[in-house]
Write a protein that holds these residues in place. Structure first.
Motif, PDB file in Angstrom:
ATOM      1  N   GLN A  24       0.554  -1.214   0.000  1.00  0.00           N
ATOM      2  CA  GLN A  24       0.019  -0.020   0.017  1.00  0.00           C
ATOM      3  C   GLN A  24       0.801   1.226  -0.020  1.00  0.00           C
ATOM      4  OE1 GLN A  24      -3.199  -0.413  -0.227  1.00  0.00           O
ATOM      5  NE2 GLN A  24      -2.987  -2.653  -0.259  1.00  0.00           N
ATOM      6  N   PRO A  25       0.496   2.232  -0.888  1.00  0.00           N
ATOM      7  CA  PRO A  25       1.181   3.504  -0.735  1.00  0.00           C
ATOM      8  C   PRO A  25       1.091   4.214   0.539  1.00  0.00           C
ATOM      9  CG  PRO A  25      -0.649   3.745  -2.330  1.00  0.00           C
ATOM     10  CD  PRO A  25      -0.672   2.265  -1.854  1.00  0.00           C
ATOM     11  N   ALA A  26       2.149   4.969   0.705  1.00  0.00           N
ATOM     12  CA  ALA A  26       2.000   5.892   2.106  1.00  0.00           C
ATOM     13  C   ALA A  26       1.827   7.292   1.426  1.00  0.00           C
ATOM     14  CB  ALA A  26       3.185   5.663   3.058  1.00  0.00           C
ATOM     15  N   ARG A  31       1.513   3.710  -6.253  1.00  0.00           N
ATOM     16  CA  ARG A  31       1.832   2.073  -6.598  1.00  0.00           C
ATOM     17  C   ARG A  31       1.547   2.095  -8.001  1.00  0.00           C
ATOM     18  NH1 ARG A  31      -2.283  -1.124  -3.269  1.00  0.00           N
ATOM     19  NH2 ARG A  31      -3.661  -0.897  -4.699  1.00  0.00           N
ATOM     20  N   VAL A  32       2.384   1.301  -8.636  1.00  0.00           N
ATOM     21  CA  VAL A  32       2.308   1.218 -10.025  1.00  0.00           C
ATOM     22  C   VAL A  32       2.164  -0.264 -10.407  1.00  0.00           C
ATOM     23  CG1 VAL A  32       3.526   1.229 -12.127  1.00  0.00           C
ATOM     24  CG2 VAL A  32       3.775   3.215 -10.602  1.00  0.00           C
ATOM     25  N   ARG A  33       1.192  -0.831 -11.198  1.00  0.00           N
ATOM     26  CA  ARG A  33       1.282  -2.023 -11.740  1.00  0.00           C
ATOM     27  C   ARG A  33       2.032  -2.216 -12.832  1.00  0.00           C
ATOM     28  NH1 ARG A  33      -1.642  -4.429 -16.088  1.00  0.00           N
ATOM     29  NH2 ARG A  33      -2.770  -2.343 -16.345  1.00  0.00           N
ATOM     30  N   VAL A  34       3.062  -2.997 -12.610  1.00  0.00           N
ATOM     31  CA  VAL A  34       4.223  -3.048 -13.641  1.00  0.00           C
ATOM     32  C   VAL A  34       3.808  -3.914 -14.849  1.00  0.00           C
ATOM     33  CG1 VAL A  34       6.738  -3.317 -14.093  1.00  0.00           C
ATOM     34  CG2 VAL A  34       5.725  -2.832 -11.774  1.00  0.00           C
ATOM     35  N   VAL A  35       3.952  -3.356 -16.149  1.00  0.00           N
ATOM     36  CA  VAL A  35       3.803  -4.086 -17.322  1.00  0.00           C
ATOM     37  C   VAL A  35       5.097  -4.729 -17.907  1.00  0.00           C
ATOM     38  CG1 VAL A  35       3.015  -3.870 -19.520  1.00  0.00           C
ATOM     39  CG2 VAL A  35       1.910  -2.850 -17.838  1.00  0.00           C
ATOM     40  N   VAL A  36       6.281  -3.859 -17.899  1.00  0.00           N
ATOM     41  CA  VAL A  36       7.568  -4.216 -18.325  1.00  0.00           C
ATOM     42  C   VAL A  36       8.572  -3.615 -17.302  1.00  0.00           C
ATOM     43  CG1 VAL A  36       9.088  -4.005 -20.253  1.00  0.00           C
ATOM     44  CG2 VAL A  36       6.577  -4.148 -20.805  1.00  0.00           C
ATOM     45  N   ALA A 101      10.923  -5.928 -10.811  1.00  0.00           N
ATOM     46  CA  ALA A 101      10.629  -7.158 -10.918  1.00  0.00           C
ATOM     47  C   ALA A 101       9.664  -7.955 -10.187  1.00  0.00           C
ATOM     48  CB  ALA A 101      12.033  -7.858 -10.964  1.00  0.00           C
ATOM     49  N   GLN A 102       8.505  -7.257 -10.258  1.00  0.00           N
ATOM     50  CA  GLN A 102       7.180  -7.837  -9.681  1.00  0.00           C
ATOM     51  C   GLN A 102       5.845  -7.122 -10.002  1.00  0.00           C
ATOM     52  OE1 GLN A 102       7.477  -6.299  -5.301  1.00  0.00           O
ATOM     53  NE2 GLN A 102       8.489  -4.529  -6.250  1.00  0.00           N
ATOM     54  N   ASP A 103       4.702  -7.791  -9.666  1.00  0.00           N
ATOM     55  CA  ASP A 103       3.479  -7.247 -10.431  1.00  0.00           C
ATOM     56  C   ASP A 103       3.060  -5.838  -9.948  1.00  0.00           C
ATOM     57  OD1 ASP A 103       2.800  -9.536 -11.802  1.00  0.00           O
ATOM     58  OD2 ASP A 103       2.127 -10.781  -9.906  1.00  0.00           O
ATOM     59  N   TYR A 104       3.516  -5.518  -8.553  1.00  0.00           N
ATOM     60  CA  TYR A 104       3.185  -4.027  -8.317  1.00  0.00           C
ATOM     61  C   TYR A 104       4.393  -3.394  -7.425  1.00  0.00           C
ATOM     62  CZ  TYR A 104      -1.849  -5.298  -9.218  1.00  0.00           C
ATOM     63  OH  TYR A 104      -3.051  -5.601  -9.723  1.00  0.00           O
ATOM     64  N   THR A 105       4.729  -2.358  -7.496  1.00  0.00           N
ATOM     65  CA  THR A 105       5.873  -1.722  -6.820  1.00  0.00           C
ATOM     66  C   THR A 105       5.137  -0.343  -6.396  1.00  0.00           C
ATOM     67  OG1 THR A 105       7.945  -0.856  -6.990  1.00  0.00           O
ATOM     68  CG2 THR A 105       6.677  -0.521  -8.643  1.00  0.00           C
ATOM     69  N   VAL A 106       5.546  -0.024  -5.244  1.00  0.00           N
ATOM     70  CA  VAL A 106       5.453   1.329  -4.615  1.00  0.00           C
ATOM     71  C   VAL A 106       6.671   2.153  -4.462  1.00  0.00           C
ATOM     72  CG1 VAL A 106       4.707   2.630  -2.431  1.00  0.00           C
ATOM     73  CG2 VAL A 106       3.336   0.430  -3.160  1.00  0.00           C
TER      74      VAL A 106
END
Length: 342
Positions: A24-26, A31-36, A101-106
């Motif tokens: 969760q973003p603080a 938070r970004v759903r990473v595509v590439v 290198a993951q589905d979501y990153t904050v």
């Protein structure tokens, strides 16, 4: 969600796939759903260095660059909205679990930038570290521009060492977009083709006995700026072609030759050396560089792919170790990890 992690330093075999909770973003975070996800030399070097947690208590997520879609926004974030297409860089800097290198990153909002409509996610994941490094290298000359735009480098001649690499590719494109005459050095015919496709006006094999003479034919008064990837190995060539009061911007020292400096020759040239590292660049310079890079994308000046001189090598998230190994082997082109469909 899926994530690639390592809990200790080592070769690419330390990377493995796990399932984690979606973060969760603080405040101030996105938070970004990473595509590439993009892979750079700094990523495998960080993974293999002894800076990891020797106790295995922290699972590090690799890769600084990526592109995707804003999925959630924390408090105190302006200029971004859920659903925005974005590119991001330095995602893992001082954030062990923030790599792409993951589905979501904050990540902090200042590391996230709008991806223009004319750019796909593969382009977005290719530009972060290489393009901002190139921007910094092109804007460090005395009396030169601090920002890049059409005309900013009019009348200047830029030598890009390693013109077939990702930073070299971006430097050629940005310098050409800004109006410079661009000379690139490479090690062979295939790489010469890539540098020409990127937009270099002149390409020279640095292994040729007359490489300096070839560069001087294109720049009789010497080059204004050298974007240097191997300052140790290229020192003699650099000093043979640099104009008086010219600048050498050093962002790496690839190869096995340590950097040494001929004091007398450098003094005679009144040469300037500027060392370049993104991690300590500073927020204002990073933002300015990202804005200029985004403008270049809008102008169509930063394409990637085989035809543009930067072949793309695609891997699945599960094959991140193989992607790291490809970069470590100095595979020519850009290594990308496709994580999701757009």
């Amino acid at each position: 969600m899926r994530a690639i992690v390592h809990d200790r330093p080592g070769d690419a075999s330390v990377l493995h796939l796990v399932e984690r909770e979606i973060p969760q973003p603080a405040a101030g975070e996105v938070r970004v759903r990473v595509v590439v996800s993009g892979v750079n030399p700094t990523d495998w070097k960080s993974r293999s260095a002894p800076a990891g947690d020797p106790r295995g208590e922290i699972e590090f997520v690799p890769n600084q660059d990526g592109a995707g879609v804003v999925d959630a926004i924390g408090p105190d974030v302006a200029g971004l909205a859920v659903g925005d297409r974005v590119w991001l860089t330095l995602a893992a800097y001082n954030r062990p679990t923030g790599g792409t290198a993951q589905d979501y990153t904050v990540v902090p909002a200042e590391r996230v930038f709008p991806l223009p409509a004319n750019a796909d996610f593969e382009l977005g994941a290719s530009i972060g570290v290489p393009a901002i490094t190139a921007h910094r290298a092109l804007t460090v000359t005395e009396g030169g521009p601090a920002r890049l735009a059409p005309g900013a480098l009019d009348g200047r001649t830029i030598l890009v060492a390693g013109g077939a690499g990702a930073v070299g590719h971006a430097a050629i494109q940005l310098a050409r977009w800004a109006g410079a005459t661009v000379i690139a050095t490479v090690s062979g015919p295939q790489k010469a083709g890539y540098a020409s496709s990127a937009g270099a006006h002149h390409v020279v094999n640095y292994r040729d006995a007359d490489a300096a003479e070839q560069i001087r034919q294109a720049a009789p008064d010497g080059v204004d700026l050298i974007v240097e990837v191997a300052v140790g190995g290229n020192s003699e060539l650099d000093l043979s072609v640099l104009r008086t009061q010219g600048t050498i911007a050093v962002y790496a020292n690839n190869g096995d030759k340590p950097a040494t400096f001929d004091v007398r020759r450098n003094m005679g040239l009144n040469a300037r050396y500027q060392f370049v590292l993104l991690y300590t660049l500073g927020r204002e310079q990073m933002t300015n560089a990202a804005d200029d890079v985004t403008a270049a994308i809008v102008a169509g000046a930063l394409p990637v792919g085989e035809a543009a001189g930067l072949p793309l090598h695609r891997f699945a998230l599960e094959d991140t170790a193989a992607a790291h190994e490809a970069v470590e082997r100095e595979t020519v082109g850009k290594v990308l990890i496709r994580i999701a469909e757009a």
